[in-house]
Design an enzyme around this catalytic site. Structure first.
Site, PDB file in Angstrom:
ATOM      1  CB  CYS A  89      -0.513  -1.581  -5.631  1.00  0.00           C
ATOM      2  SG  CYS A  89       0.096  -1.265  -7.285  1.00  0.00           S
ATOM      3  CG  HIS A  90      -3.961  -0.323  -9.076  1.00  0.00           C
ATOM      4  ND1 HIS A  90      -2.636  -0.574  -9.330  1.00  0.00           N
ATOM      5  CD2 HIS A  90      -4.367   0.564 -10.010  1.00  0.00           C
ATOM      6  CE1 HIS A  90      -2.244   0.124 -10.378  1.00  0.00           C
ATOM      7  NE2 HIS A  90      -3.275   0.833 -10.811  1.00  0.00           N
ATOM      8  CB  ALA A  91      -5.541  -2.813  -2.529  1.00  0.00           C
ATOM      9  N   PRO A  92      -6.605   0.333  -2.778  1.00  0.00           N
ATOM     10  CG  PRO A  92      -5.254   1.980  -1.771  1.00  0.00           C
ATOM     11  CD  PRO A  92      -5.195   0.795  -2.720  1.00  0.00           C
ATOM     12  CD1 TRP A  93      -9.726   2.982  -7.578  1.00  0.00           C
ATOM     13  CD2 TRP A  93      -9.037   1.248  -8.810  1.00  0.00           C
ATOM     14  NE1 TRP A  93      -9.307   3.472  -8.785  1.00  0.00           N
ATOM     15  CE2 TRP A  93      -8.881   2.423  -9.564  1.00  0.00           C
ATOM     16  CE3 TRP A  93      -8.667   0.033  -9.364  1.00  0.00           C
ATOM     17  CZ2 TRP A  93      -8.376   2.413 -10.864  1.00  0.00           C
ATOM     18  CZ3 TRP A  93      -8.168   0.027 -10.651  1.00  0.00           C
ATOM     19  CH2 TRP A  93      -8.031   1.206 -11.390  1.00  0.00           C
TER      20      TRP A  93
END
Length: 182
Positions: free
Chosen positions: A106-110
């Site tokens: 989800c947003h973890a690749p930030w």
């Protein structure tokens, strides 16, 4: 196999923590909740507070070398807080330096962008991160789950909670293969 789950003190998407955690436990492996503070982390169901979970280890005291793999659950606030913590970023970088597998949803690749670990890799994520990932040198694809074996180490990425079954199956397969290869 010891698997670190890195989360901020607040903001992790509960289902993105619980499902991979259970998948790791089902393999007989040892999941460890790692955060930037002691105590408990506050999980969320999207924007609503959900359950709390006890922290096992704290970045700074915990080193990547103590674990065999890393899972980065999402939630919007979670990776945003992690990428602002130099110790958390260094913790993530340690897995890549050691060539250990990392899974992010989800947003973890930030957090991976901040760690400088996506350049030259093909990844997926929540669609709103596509520009950030491209700007960091990654090739972004809209796929349920993506495995990138570019050196150093394997990176597994996934888009959203609806993709958790594929994400969990893939991370178990890839973490198991990496462990068998050592």
């Amino acid at each position: 196999m010891r698997v670190a789950f890195l989360v901020a003190p607040e903001g992790v998407e509960q289902v993105e923590l619980e499902k991979p955690w259970q998948a790791v436990k089902d393999q007989g492996w040892q999941p460890r909740l790692v955060s930037t503070e002691t105590g408990e982390v506050q999980a969320f169901h999207h924007l609503d507070k959900a359950d709390t979970f006890p922290v096992d280890d704290v970045v700074g005291a915990a080193e990547a070398d103590a674990y065999d793999a890393l899972v980065l659950p999402g939630g919007v606030a979670n990776p945003d807080a992690l990428r602002m913590d130099a110790r958390a970023v260094a913790f993530v970088q340690g897995f890549f330096r050691a060539g250990r597998p990392v899974a992010a949803i989800c947003h973890a690749p930030w957090t991976l962008v901040e760690a400088g670990t996506v350049g030259g890799r093909t990844v997926t994520s929540w669609p709103s991160l596509a520009t950030d990932l491209r700007n960091a040198g990654a090739t972004w694809v809209d796929e349920e789950v993506r495995v990138c074996r570019a050196a150093p180490g394997t990176l597994i990425t996934s888009r959203r909670p609806d993709d958790l079954d594929a994400f969990c199956t893939t991370l178990v397969d890839e973490f198991g293969a990496a462990s068998a290869g050592r």
